[in-house]
Design a protein around this motif. Structure first.
Motif, PDB file in Angstrom:
ATOM      1  N   THR A  83       7.347  -1.846 -11.293  1.00  0.00           N
ATOM      2  CA  THR A  83       7.382  -0.612 -10.495  1.00  0.00           C
ATOM      3  C   THR A  83       6.892   0.584 -11.300  1.00  0.00           C
ATOM      4  OG1 THR A  83       9.228  -1.442  -9.160  1.00  0.00           O
ATOM      5  CG2 THR A  83       8.859   0.934  -9.155  1.00  0.00           C
ATOM      6  N   VAL A  84       7.325   0.690 -12.554  1.00  0.00           N
ATOM      7  CA  VAL A  84       6.905   1.806 -13.420  1.00  0.00           C
ATOM      8  C   VAL A  84       5.394   1.755 -13.646  1.00  0.00           C
ATOM      9  CG1 VAL A  84       7.053   2.783 -15.749  1.00  0.00           C
ATOM     10  CG2 VAL A  84       9.137   2.056 -14.568  1.00  0.00           C
ATOM     11  N   ILE A  85       4.887   0.570 -13.984  1.00  0.00           N
ATOM     12  CA  ILE A  85       3.434   0.412 -14.188  1.00  0.00           C
ATOM     13  C   ILE A  85       2.679   0.756 -12.912  1.00  0.00           C
ATOM     14  CG2 ILE A  85       1.583  -1.271 -14.616  1.00  0.00           C
ATOM     15  CD1 ILE A  85       3.577  -2.754 -16.458  1.00  0.00           C
ATOM     16  N   ASN A  86       3.183   0.277 -11.783  1.00  0.00           N
ATOM     17  CA  ASN A  86       2.542   0.526 -10.495  1.00  0.00           C
ATOM     18  C   ASN A  86       2.502   2.017 -10.168  1.00  0.00           C
ATOM     19  OD1 ASN A  86       1.242  -0.432  -8.196  1.00  0.00           O
ATOM     20  ND2 ASN A  86       3.111  -0.463  -7.005  1.00  0.00           N
ATOM     21  N   TYR A  87       3.589   2.729 -10.435  1.00  0.00           N
ATOM     22  CA  TYR A  87       3.635   4.170 -10.195  1.00  0.00           C
ATOM     23  C   TYR A  87       2.544   4.874 -11.000  1.00  0.00           C
ATOM     24  CZ  TYR A  87       7.907   4.763  -7.426  1.00  0.00           C
ATOM     25  OH  TYR A  87       8.830   4.769  -6.413  1.00  0.00           O
ATOM     26  N   ILE A  88       2.423   4.525 -12.266  1.00  0.00           N
ATOM     27  CA  ILE A  88       1.442   5.171 -13.150  1.00  0.00           C
ATOM     28  C   ILE A  88       0.016   4.905 -12.663  1.00  0.00           C
ATOM     29  CG2 ILE A  88       0.474   5.190 -15.497  1.00  0.00           C
ATOM     30  CD1 ILE A  88       3.346   4.491 -16.474  1.00  0.00           C
ATOM     31  N   VAL A  89      -0.281   3.636 -12.367  1.00  0.00           N
ATOM     32  CA  VAL A  89      -1.635   3.257 -11.934  1.00  0.00           C
ATOM     33  C   VAL A  89      -1.994   3.925 -10.606  1.00  0.00           C
ATOM     34  CG1 VAL A  89      -3.115   1.342 -11.204  1.00  0.00           C
ATOM     35  CG2 VAL A  89      -1.610   1.064 -13.173  1.00  0.00           C
ATOM     36  N   LEU A  90      -1.055   3.928  -9.655  1.00  0.00           N
ATOM     37  CA  LEU A  90      -1.342   4.509  -8.339  1.00  0.00           C
ATOM     38  C   LEU A  90      -1.518   6.019  -8.408  1.00  0.00           C
ATOM     39  CD1 LEU A  90       1.004   2.422  -6.000  1.00  0.00           C
ATOM     40  CD2 LEU A  90      -1.452   2.185  -6.343  1.00  0.00           C
ATOM     41  N   ILE A  91      -0.750   6.672  -9.261  1.00  0.00           N
ATOM     42  CA  ILE A  91      -0.920   8.129  -9.446  1.00  0.00           C
ATOM     43  C   ILE A  91      -2.307   8.426 -10.027  1.00  0.00           C
ATOM     44  CG2 ILE A  91      -0.141  10.116 -10.810  1.00  0.00           C
ATOM     45  CD1 ILE A  91       2.745   9.050 -10.385  1.00  0.00           C
ATOM     46  N   LEU A  92      -2.763   7.567 -10.936  1.00  0.00           N
ATOM     47  CA  LEU A  92      -4.113   7.718 -11.494  1.00  0.00           C
ATOM     48  C   LEU A  92      -5.171   7.559 -10.400  1.00  0.00           C
ATOM     49  CD1 LEU A  92      -3.910   5.799 -14.908  1.00  0.00           C
ATOM     50  CD2 LEU A  92      -4.357   8.236 -14.583  1.00  0.00           C
ATOM     51  N   PHE A  93      -5.000   6.551  -9.543  1.00  0.00           N
ATOM     52  CA  PHE A  93      -5.951   6.345  -8.442  1.00  0.00           C
ATOM     53  C   PHE A  93      -5.971   7.549  -7.501  1.00  0.00           C
ATOM     54  CE2 PHE A  93      -6.154   1.643  -9.169  1.00  0.00           C
ATOM     55  CZ  PHE A  93      -7.534   1.527  -9.109  1.00  0.00           C
ATOM     56  N   ILE A  94      -4.794   8.065  -7.178  1.00  0.00           N
ATOM     57  CA  ILE A  94      -4.724   9.237  -6.291  1.00  0.00           C
ATOM     58  C   ILE A  94      -5.421  10.437  -6.927  1.00  0.00           C
ATOM     59  CG2 ILE A  94      -3.141  10.935  -5.266  1.00  0.00           C
ATOM     60  CD1 ILE A  94      -1.193   8.580  -4.786  1.00  0.00           C
ATOM     61  N   SER A  95      -5.260  10.594  -8.230  1.00  0.00           N
ATOM     62  CA  SER A  95      -5.949  11.699  -8.928  1.00  0.00           C
ATOM     63  C   SER A  95      -7.463  11.505  -8.878  1.00  0.00           C
ATOM     64  CB  SER A  95      -5.456  11.806 -10.376  1.00  0.00           C
ATOM     65  OG  SER A  95      -5.880  10.698 -11.139  1.00  0.00           O
ATOM     66  N   PHE A  96      -7.923  10.246  -8.956  1.00  0.00           N
ATOM     67  CA  PHE A  96      -9.358   9.963  -8.828  1.00  0.00           C
ATOM     68  C   PHE A  96      -9.853  10.298  -7.426  1.00  0.00           C
ATOM     69  CE2 PHE A  96      -8.945   6.500 -12.273  1.00  0.00           C
ATOM     70  CZ  PHE A  96      -9.323   7.397 -13.259  1.00  0.00           C
ATOM     71  N   PHE A  97      -9.047   9.947  -6.416  1.00  0.00           N
ATOM     72  CA  PHE A  97      -9.422  10.267  -5.033  1.00  0.00           C
ATOM     73  C   PHE A  97      -9.527  11.781  -4.826  1.00  0.00           C
ATOM     74  CE2 PHE A  97      -7.262   6.092  -3.543  1.00  0.00           C
ATOM     75  CZ  PHE A  97      -8.412   5.391  -3.846  1.00  0.00           C
ATOM     76  N   TYR A  98      -8.593  12.510  -5.421  1.00  0.00           N
ATOM     77  CA  TYR A  98      -8.619  13.969  -5.307  1.00  0.00           C
ATOM     78  C   TYR A  98      -9.864  14.538  -5.993  1.00  0.00           C
ATOM     79  CZ  TYR A  98      -7.400  18.859  -5.940  1.00  0.00           C
ATOM     80  OH  TYR A  98      -7.438  20.236  -5.944  1.00  0.00           O
TER      81      TYR A  98
END
Length: 207
Positions: A83-98
């Motif tokens: 879950t912790v790893i997933n949170y970090i990776v998904l936040i990175l993806f969202i920042s890329f989308f932004y």
């Protein structure tokens, strides 16, 4: 008379070129606006997906009944780490989308917009495949850990090993396909629209 005719032809060609340039510029502006809107929706959907699905993950992890169940099959620590790893990776993806959304908004030429569209499509595909990979890994670990540590399933496993392996594999495949269809519907439509925009821009660029 011939001079007048030549002047008329030159003026007609000049008007035709001006009309064509204006038409291409208007088409570019329209595609630019559509592409920006699509990327905005990708950003919004990814944020909503994160809030809803990852919010549920967070609530479940702190549920006493779920925690006890995961401890029985020795999966609670694995769930926390994942879950912790997933949170970090998904936040990175969202920042890329932004970042992609801001970049496409600032695109100032056909070639630049084409490159930004390709980059956005590539990152979205990485995002989808990351999520599908996560589904495959987590479901595989969960299913086989349940088989190994659940006393009822363990007894069945000792007698029907091959059958249980086939059933487990079937469950994993079904889960993978369900999420694949989910992401195909969720992001596939938006990616197809971006792809259409890219080919429309290509026609302008070639012309």
């Amino acid at each position: 008379m011939m001079e007048d005719l030549d002047l008329l032809k030159k003026d007609w060609k000049r008007s035709e070129n001006t009309f064509r340039q204006l038409s291409e510029f208007e088409l570019y502006k329209m595609i630019h606006k559509k592409s920006s809107s699509i990327v905005k929706w990708i950003l919004v959907i990814s944020i909503l997906e994160f809030i809803i699905l990852r919010g549920l993950d967070f609530l479940i992890l702190f549920d006493d009944e779920y925690q006890n169940k995961m401890n029985v099959v020795h999966l609670y620590n694995f769930e926390i780490i994942l879950t912790v790893i997933n949170y970090i990776v998904l936040i990175l993806f969202i920042s890329f989308f932004y970042k992609n959304f801001k970049t496409i908004n600032a695109s100032s030429s056909v070639k630049r917009l084409m490159k930004d569209i390709l980059k956005t499509r590539r990152i979205v595909k990485y995002y989808v495949w990351y999520n599908l990979f996560l589904v495959a890994v987590s479901s595989t670990v969960a299913v086989f850990s349940e088989v190994k540590n659940n006393s009822i399933l363990n007894a069945f496993y000792s007698k029907h090993e091959t059958t249980l392996y086939l059933i487990s594999f079937g469950i994993i495949v079904i889960l993978f396909l369900v999420f694949w269809v989910f992401y195909k519907l969720l992001y596939g439509i938006l990616l197809r629209k971006l792809n259409e925009n890219y080919f429309e821009l290509k026609k302008i660029d070639v012309a």
